[in-house]
Write a protein that holds these residues in place. Structure first.
Motif, PDB file in Angstrom:
ATOM      1  N   GLU A  77      30.765 -30.985  45.918  1.00  0.00           N
ATOM      2  CA  GLU A  77      30.812 -31.180  47.195  1.00  0.00           C
ATOM      3  C   GLU A  77      29.304 -31.038  47.813  1.00  0.00           C
ATOM      4  OE1 GLU A  77      32.990 -30.103  45.649  1.00  0.00           O
ATOM      5  OE2 GLU A  77      35.112 -30.507  46.396  1.00  0.00           O
ATOM      6  N   LYS A  78      28.839 -29.784  47.236  1.00  0.00           N
ATOM      7  CA  LYS A  78      27.435 -29.482  47.695  1.00  0.00           C
ATOM      8  C   LYS A  78      26.188 -30.917  47.097  1.00  0.00           C
ATOM      9  CE  LYS A  78      28.527 -24.493  47.685  1.00  0.00           C
ATOM     10  NZ  LYS A  78      28.517 -23.424  47.367  1.00  0.00           N
ATOM     11  N   GLU A  79      26.483 -31.163  46.779  1.00  0.00           N
ATOM     12  CA  GLU A  79      25.725 -32.627  45.988  1.00  0.00           C
ATOM     13  C   GLU A  79      25.942 -33.693  46.965  1.00  0.00           C
ATOM     14  OE1 GLU A  79      26.244 -33.120  41.951  1.00  0.00           O
ATOM     15  OE2 GLU A  79      24.773 -31.004  41.448  1.00  0.00           O
ATOM     16  N   ALA A  80      27.314 -33.587  47.595  1.00  0.00           N
ATOM     17  CA  ALA A  80      27.294 -34.935  47.971  1.00  0.00           C
ATOM     18  C   ALA A  80      26.512 -34.832  49.420  1.00  0.00           C
ATOM     19  CB  ALA A  80      28.534 -35.555  47.982  1.00  0.00           C
ATOM     20  N   ILE A  81      27.009 -33.925  49.924  1.00  0.00           N
ATOM     21  CA  ILE A  81      26.738 -33.160  51.051  1.00  0.00           C
ATOM     22  C   ILE A  81      24.936 -32.977  51.106  1.00  0.00           C
ATOM     23  CG2 ILE A  81      26.480 -31.517  52.272  1.00  0.00           C
ATOM     24  CD1 ILE A  81      29.595 -30.416  51.887  1.00  0.00           C
ATOM     25  N   ALA A  82      24.011 -32.556  49.996  1.00  0.00           N
ATOM     26  CA  ALA A  82      22.768 -32.764  50.058  1.00  0.00           C
ATOM     27  C   ALA A  82      22.071 -34.064  49.553  1.00  0.00           C
ATOM     28  CB  ALA A  82      22.335 -31.980  48.278  1.00  0.00           C
ATOM     29  N   ALA A  83      22.848 -35.001  49.122  1.00  0.00           N
ATOM     30  CA  ALA A  83      22.474 -36.099  49.273  1.00  0.00           C
ATOM     31  C   ALA A  83      22.498 -37.189  50.667  1.00  0.00           C
ATOM     32  CB  ALA A  83      23.750 -37.182  48.122  1.00  0.00           C
ATOM     33  N   ALA A  84      23.329 -37.457  51.699  1.00  0.00           N
ATOM     34  CA  ALA A  84      23.540 -37.467  52.910  1.00  0.00           C
ATOM     35  C   ALA A  84      22.872 -37.015  53.844  1.00  0.00           C
ATOM     36  CB  ALA A  84      24.651 -37.465  53.213  1.00  0.00           C
ATOM     37  N   ALA A  85      22.772 -35.552  53.422  1.00  0.00           N
ATOM     38  CA  ALA A  85      21.646 -34.903  54.119  1.00  0.00           C
ATOM     39  C   ALA A  85      19.906 -35.014  54.332  1.00  0.00           C
ATOM     40  CB  ALA A  85      21.138 -33.396  53.924  1.00  0.00           C
ATOM     41  N   VAL A  86      19.647 -35.926  52.828  1.00  0.00           N
ATOM     42  CA  VAL A  86      18.153 -36.193  52.407  1.00  0.00           C
ATOM     43  C   VAL A  86      18.130 -37.716  53.806  1.00  0.00           C
ATOM     44  CG1 VAL A  86      16.967 -37.415  50.760  1.00  0.00           C
ATOM     45  CG2 VAL A  86      18.478 -35.422  50.384  1.00  0.00           C
ATOM     46  N   ASP A  87      18.973 -38.851  53.652  1.00  0.00           N
ATOM     47  CA  ASP A  87      18.804 -39.542  54.426  1.00  0.00           C
ATOM     48  C   ASP A  87      18.840 -39.265  55.572  1.00  0.00           C
ATOM     49  OD1 ASP A  87      19.627 -41.204  51.830  1.00  0.00           O
ATOM     50  OD2 ASP A  87      21.502 -41.383  53.515  1.00  0.00           O
ATOM     51  N   GLN A  88      18.872 -38.007  56.647  1.00  0.00           N
ATOM     52  CA  GLN A  88      18.665 -37.238  57.447  1.00  0.00           C
ATOM     53  C   GLN A  88      16.386 -37.457  57.659  1.00  0.00           C
ATOM     54  OE1 GLN A  88      20.855 -37.520  60.686  1.00  0.00           O
ATOM     55  NE2 GLN A  88      21.912 -38.282  58.889  1.00  0.00           N
ATOM     56  N   VAL A  89      15.928 -37.014  56.783  1.00  0.00           N
ATOM     57  CA  VAL A  89      14.882 -37.318  56.444  1.00  0.00           C
ATOM     58  C   VAL A  89      13.744 -38.362  56.135  1.00  0.00           C
ATOM     59  CG1 VAL A  89      12.877 -35.510  55.511  1.00  0.00           C
ATOM     60  CG2 VAL A  89      15.725 -34.676  55.662  1.00  0.00           C
ATOM     61  N   LYS A  90      12.585 -38.642  57.013  1.00  0.00           N
ATOM     62  CA  LYS A  90      12.017 -39.332  56.659  1.00  0.00           C
ATOM     63  C   LYS A  90      10.851 -39.190  56.496  1.00  0.00           C
ATOM     64  CE  LYS A  90      10.264 -40.392  61.559  1.00  0.00           C
ATOM     65  NZ  LYS A  90      11.219 -39.427  62.335  1.00  0.00           N
ATOM     66  N   PRO A  91       9.737 -39.810  55.677  1.00  0.00           N
ATOM     67  CA  PRO A  91       8.067 -39.196  55.740  1.00  0.00           C
ATOM     68  C   PRO A  91       7.789 -39.163  56.769  1.00  0.00           C
ATOM     69  CG  PRO A  91       8.762 -41.279  53.628  1.00  0.00           C
ATOM     70  CD  PRO A  91       9.922 -40.665  55.117  1.00  0.00           C
ATOM     71  N   GLY A  92       6.962 -37.212  56.310  1.00  0.00           N
ATOM     72  CA  GLY A  92       6.459 -36.792  57.870  1.00  0.00           C
ATOM     73  C   GLY A  92       6.634 -35.473  58.634  1.00  0.00           C
ATOM     74  N   ASP A  93       8.481 -35.493  58.713  1.00  0.00           N
ATOM     75  CA  ASP A  93       9.187 -35.028  58.909  1.00  0.00           C
ATOM     76  C   ASP A  93       8.671 -33.441  58.456  1.00  0.00           C
ATOM     77  OD1 ASP A  93      10.565 -36.630  60.773  1.00  0.00           O
ATOM     78  OD2 ASP A  93      11.828 -36.825  59.440  1.00  0.00           O
ATOM     79  N   CYS A  94       8.490 -32.790  59.391  1.00  0.00           N
ATOM     80  CA  CYS A  94       9.237 -30.922  59.288  1.00  0.00           C
ATOM     81  C   CYS A  94      10.165 -30.500  59.520  1.00  0.00           C
ATOM     82  CB  CYS A  94       8.003 -30.081  60.195  1.00  0.00           C
ATOM     83  SG  CYS A  94       8.035 -28.293  60.066  1.00  0.00           S
ATOM     84  N   CYS A  95      10.764 -29.497  58.178  1.00  0.00           N
ATOM     85  CA  CYS A  95      12.275 -29.243  58.602  1.00  0.00           C
ATOM     86  C   CYS A  95      12.074 -28.006  58.184  1.00  0.00           C
ATOM     87  CB  CYS A  95      12.838 -29.840  57.171  1.00  0.00           C
ATOM     88  SG  CYS A  95      13.269 -31.865  56.909  1.00  0.00           S
ATOM     89  N   PHE A  96      12.788 -27.486  59.280  1.00  0.00           N
ATOM     90  CA  PHE A  96      13.763 -25.691  58.523  1.00  0.00           C
ATOM     91  C   PHE A  96      14.251 -25.906  57.635  1.00  0.00           C
ATOM     92  CE2 PHE A  96      11.615 -24.571  63.622  1.00  0.00           C
ATOM     93  CZ  PHE A  96      11.029 -23.696  63.202  1.00  0.00           C
ATOM     94  N   ILE A  97      14.812 -24.912  56.769  1.00  0.00           N
ATOM     95  CA  ILE A  97      15.674 -24.875  56.416  1.00  0.00           C
ATOM     96  C   ILE A  97      16.280 -23.287  56.102  1.00  0.00           C
ATOM     97  CG2 ILE A  97      16.915 -25.413  53.288  1.00  0.00           C
ATOM     98  CD1 ILE A  97      14.352 -27.457  53.421  1.00  0.00           C
ATOM     99  N   ASP A  98      17.320 -22.898  56.055  1.00  0.00           N
ATOM    100  CA  ASP A  98      17.480 -21.666  56.030  1.00  0.00           C
ATOM    101  C   ASP A  98      18.269 -21.708  54.648  1.00  0.00           C
ATOM    102  OD1 ASP A  98      20.532 -22.329  55.852  1.00  0.00           O
ATOM    103  OD2 ASP A  98      20.828 -21.662  57.383  1.00  0.00           O
ATOM    104  N   ALA A  99      18.832 -20.110  53.893  1.00  0.00           N
ATOM    105  CA  ALA A  99      18.840 -19.648  52.721  1.00  0.00           C
ATOM    106  C   ALA A  99      20.271 -19.478  52.500  1.00  0.00           C
ATOM    107  CB  ALA A  99      19.048 -18.531  52.479  1.00  0.00           C
ATOM    108  N   GLY A 100      21.023 -20.357  51.668  1.00  0.00           N
ATOM    109  CA  GLY A 100      22.766 -20.704  51.263  1.00  0.00           C
ATOM    110  C   GLY A 100      22.341 -21.429  50.296  1.00  0.00           C
ATOM    111  N   SER A 101      24.329 -21.231  48.941  1.00  0.00           N
ATOM    112  CA  SER A 101      24.290 -22.198  48.716  1.00  0.00           C
ATOM    113  C   SER A 101      23.721 -23.571  48.668  1.00  0.00           C
ATOM    114  CB  SER A 101      24.926 -21.511  47.385  1.00  0.00           C
ATOM    115  OG  SER A 101      26.038 -22.224  48.308  1.00  0.00           O
ATOM    116  N   THR A 102      24.460 -24.336  49.738  1.00  0.00           N
ATOM    117  CA  THR A 102      24.081 -25.086  49.873  1.00  0.00           C
ATOM    118  C   THR A 102      23.241 -25.909  50.168  1.00  0.00           C
ATOM    119  OG1 THR A 102      26.619 -25.278  51.309  1.00  0.00           O
ATOM    120  CG2 THR A 102      25.114 -27.603  51.325  1.00  0.00           C
TER     121      THR A 102
END
Length: 267
Positions: A77-102
């Motif tokens: 489930e987490k890998e599927a969520i991660a793959a979908a989340a990558v689609d939100q990001v494009k080259p040049g973006d800056c991202c905050f990411i907090d700590a967690g297993s997901t």
């Protein structure tokens, strides 16, 4: 004021004071005592509070499993969520990411995106991004005290540093997300970090597998209306869209011989 707005304000007050009186709520929210009684009854039915004579108390808090246990739970489930989340990001973006297993799973998937900058308090996220042979990502690890449970930095120094920065997106993975209460954490330091990341990001993304949906922990950090995107394998996204989430993306776990299926739903 809509019932959902009143109930969110009631939950916010309970998080601050642990107990509220019905008469005081009625005066504060400019509604009748009967309206408040109905709100409290609905919140109790949802498992968010405990009604008392004349008011309400904070309901049972949902705690977290140990971090290392979470790393090996619901992996597909987490890998599927991660793959979908990558689609939100494009080259040049800056991202905050907090700590967690997901978010750790998300970092491994994100390593394939070129030219991204990441600001994180998670040691696991930083290591995943810097050690991947495919990664071309700038990583800023926030300083601060290292937590006893999750391998991440917290405290005044980390919050001050995050508060000086701005990002295109914030990716957080709370303990729970509920249509009425919003996104919540059990650990107060983790809640503070997620809150500051959301505050200083242009677009706010919550990563939460189905086991975290319709769950409330002890520290609510934001209502659903403050969330731009929810990515989850949950079966029914309608209550979250109705609660104000801008977009719900249903990420289906990978089946044998099949690709990840993602269903986008917009309000």
């Amino acid at each position: 004021m809509w019932a959902e707005e009143r109930q969110q304000q009631i939950l916010t007050l309970l998080n601050s004071h642990s107990r509220v009186e019905a008469d005081a709520l009625a005066a504060r929210l400019n509604v009748s005592r009967e309206t408040i009684r109905r709100d409290l009854k609905q919140l109790e039915a949802a498992g968010l509070i405990r009604r008392t004579h004349g008011g309400a108390l904070v309901g049972p808090s949902i705690s977290e499993q140990p971090f290392r246990d979470r790393l090996v739970a619901r992996i597909a489930e987490k890998e599927a969520i991660a793959a979908a989340a990558v689609d939100q990001v494009k080259p040049g973006d800056c991202c905050f990411i907090d700590a967690g297993s997901t978010t750790s799973a998300f970092a491994k998937a994100l390593a394939s995106v070129e030219g991204v900058s990441v600001i994180t308090n998670s040691l696991d996220v930083a290591v995943a991004l810097r050690t991947s042979p495919a990664a071309n990502i700038e990583v800023l690890l926030l300083g601060g005290s290292v937590g006893r449970e999750a391998p991440a930095t917290y405290g005044v120094m980390a919050i001050e540093q995050a508060g000086q920065l701005r990002a295109d997106l914030a990716f957080i993975s709370p303990v729970g997300i509920d249509p009425v209460a919003g996104a919540s954490y059990f650990d107060l330091a983790e809640a503070d970090m997620a809150r500051i990341m959301l505050k200083h990001a242009r677009r706010r993304v919550v990563l939460a597998d189905a086991s975290k949906c319709n769950v409330v922990s002890r520290m609510v950090i934001c209502p659903c209306s403050d969330i731009d995107v929810l990515i989850s394998d949950l079966a029914d996204p309608v209550p979250f869209r109705q609660a104000g989430v801008g977009e719900v993306i249903q990420a289906r776990p990978i089946q044998s011989g099949q690709a990840v299926s993602k269903s986008r739903r917009r309000s």
